[in-house]
Design a protein around this motif. Sequence first.
Motif, short mmCIF file in Angstrom:
data_model
loop_
_atom_site.label_atom_id
_atom_site.label_comp_id
_atom_site.label_asym_id
_atom_site.label_seq_id
_atom_site.Cartn_x
_atom_site.Cartn_y
_atom_site.Cartn_z
N ILE A 55 0.82 -1.21 0.00
CA ILE A 55 0.00 0.00 0.00
C ILE A 55 0.85 1.26 0.00
CG2 ILE A 55 -1.95 -1.12 1.12
CD1 ILE A 55 -1.10 0.41 3.68
N THR A 56 2.15 1.12 -0.13
CA THR A 56 3.01 2.31 -0.12
C THR A 56 2.74 3.27 -1.27
OG1 THR A 56 4.78 1.04 -1.18
CG2 THR A 56 4.86 1.24 1.21
N PRO A 57 2.35 2.82 -2.48
CA PRO A 57 2.02 3.82 -3.52
C PRO A 57 0.84 4.70 -3.10
CG PRO A 57 2.41 1.72 -4.55
CD PRO A 57 2.40 1.48 -3.08
N ILE A 58 -0.15 4.14 -2.43
CA ILE A 58 -1.30 4.93 -1.99
C ILE A 58 -0.87 5.95 -0.96
CG2 ILE A 58 -3.54 4.81 -0.81
CD1 ILE A 58 -3.79 1.96 -2.01
N VAL A 59 -0.05 5.52 -0.01
CA VAL A 59 0.43 6.45 1.03
C VAL A 59 1.32 7.53 0.41
CG1 VAL A 59 1.77 6.60 3.16
CG2 VAL A 59 0.25 4.67 2.80
N ALA A 60 2.15 7.16 -0.56
CA ALA A 60 3.01 8.14 -1.22
C ALA A 60 2.19 9.16 -2.01
CB ALA A 60 4.01 7.43 -2.14
N ILE A 61 1.16 8.71 -2.70
CA ILE A 61 0.30 9.63 -3.44
C ILE A 61 -0.43 10.57 -2.50
CG2 ILE A 61 -1.80 9.75 -4.86
CD1 ILE A 61 -0.77 7.23 -6.30
N LEU A 62 -0.93 10.04 -1.39
CA LEU A 62 -1.59 10.90 -0.41
C LEU A 62 -0.61 11.93 0.17
CD1 LEU A 62 -3.83 8.33 1.49
CD2 LEU A 62 -4.56 10.12 -0.09
N THR A 63 0.61 11.52 0.40
CA THR A 63 1.63 12.44 0.90
C THR A 63 1.96 13.51 -0.13
OG1 THR A 63 2.55 10.66 2.27
CG2 THR A 63 3.94 12.58 1.90
N LEU A 64 2.09 13.12 -1.39
CA LEU A 64 2.36 14.11 -2.44
C LEU A 64 1.21 15.10 -2.56
CD1 LEU A 64 3.96 11.95 -5.27
CD2 LEU A 64 5.08 13.72 -3.92
N GLN A 65 -0.01 14.62 -2.47
CA GLN A 65 -1.16 15.52 -2.53
C GLN A 65 -1.18 16.47 -1.34
OE1 GLN A 65 -3.38 15.75 -5.10
NE2 GLN A 65 -2.01 14.31 -6.11
N PHE A 66 -0.84 15.95 -0.17
CA PHE A 66 -0.77 16.79 1.03
C PHE A 66 0.30 17.86 0.88
CE2 PHE A 66 1.30 17.59 5.14
CZ PHE A 66 0.24 18.17 5.82
N LEU A 67 1.46 17.48 0.37
CA LEU A 67 2.54 18.45 0.17
C LEU A 67 2.15 19.51 -0.87
CD1 LEU A 67 5.68 16.15 0.25
CD2 LEU A 67 4.92 17.76 2.00
N GLY A 68 1.41 19.09 -1.90
CA GLY A 68 0.95 20.04 -2.90
C GLY A 68 -0.01 21.06 -2.31
N ILE A 69 -0.95 20.61 -1.50
CA ILE A 69 -1.90 21.52 -0.85
C ILE A 69 -1.15 22.43 0.11
CG2 ILE A 69 -3.82 21.62 0.78
CD1 ILE A 69 -4.86 19.03 -0.55
N LEU A 70 -0.23 21.87 0.87
CA LEU A 70 0.55 22.67 1.82
C LEU A 70 1.37 23.73 1.09
CD1 LEU A 70 0.99 22.53 4.91
CD2 LEU A 70 3.07 21.26 4.43
N PHE A 71 1.99 23.36 -0.01
CA PHE A 71 2.76 24.32 -0.80
C PHE A 71 1.87 25.42 -1.35
CE2 PHE A 71 4.26 25.69 -4.99
CZ PHE A 71 5.46 26.28 -4.63
N ASN A 72 0.72 25.04 -1.90
CA ASN A 72 -0.17 26.03 -2.51
C ASN A 72 -0.79 26.97 -1.49
OD1 ASN A 72 0.18 25.29 -5.20
ND2 ASN A 72 -1.33 23.65 -5.03
N ARG A 73 -0.98 26.52 -0.27
CA ARG A 73 -1.59 27.38 0.75
C ARG A 73 -0.58 28.25 1.49
NH1 ARG A 73 -6.68 27.64 -0.67
NH2 ARG A 73 -7.64 25.61 -0.75
N ILE A 74 0.65 27.76 1.65
CA ILE A 74 1.63 28.48 2.47
C ILE A 74 2.69 29.18 1.61
CG2 ILE A 74 3.42 28.22 4.22
CD1 ILE A 74 1.73 25.97 5.43
N SER A 75 3.37 28.42 0.77
CA SER A 75 4.52 28.98 0.05
C SER A 75 4.14 29.72 -1.23
CB SER A 75 5.49 27.86 -0.31
OG SER A 75 5.97 27.25 0.87
N ALA A 76 3.14 29.24 -1.94
CA ALA A 76 2.79 29.85 -3.22
C ALA A 76 2.40 31.32 -3.11
CB ALA A 76 1.70 29.04 -3.91
#
Length: 101
Positions: free
Chosen positions: A72-93
């Motif tokens: 299930i690591t691909p699912i966890v990795a995709i969720l982590t990438l999506q989380f990082l994308g949201i975090l980047f778009n809300r804070i750093s962007a």
Amino acid sequence: MGYAIVWLVNTILSLMTWAIILSAVLSWLFAFDVINHRNRFVNQVAAFLDALTGPILAPFRRIIPPLGGLDITPIVAILTLQFLGILFNRISAPFLIQTLG
């Protein structure tokens, strides 16, 4: 310049998500013997995707054990990438866009 950096980061995160999905589907096709490694093109694509996604999936594979032969690591990795994308778009962007324009 800030918009370009935000676009680049979002595109890289999206491409990595698609690479993980393709790698998982390809591994299933190998597991169910739909395709095999004897095909040179398929073998090169699989090696490229493994080299691309291996560094992302390796830390998760050290932490998460296979559950009954299911990885299930691909699912966890995709969720982590999506989380990082949201975090980047809300804070750093917004900061990058405001600072660099």
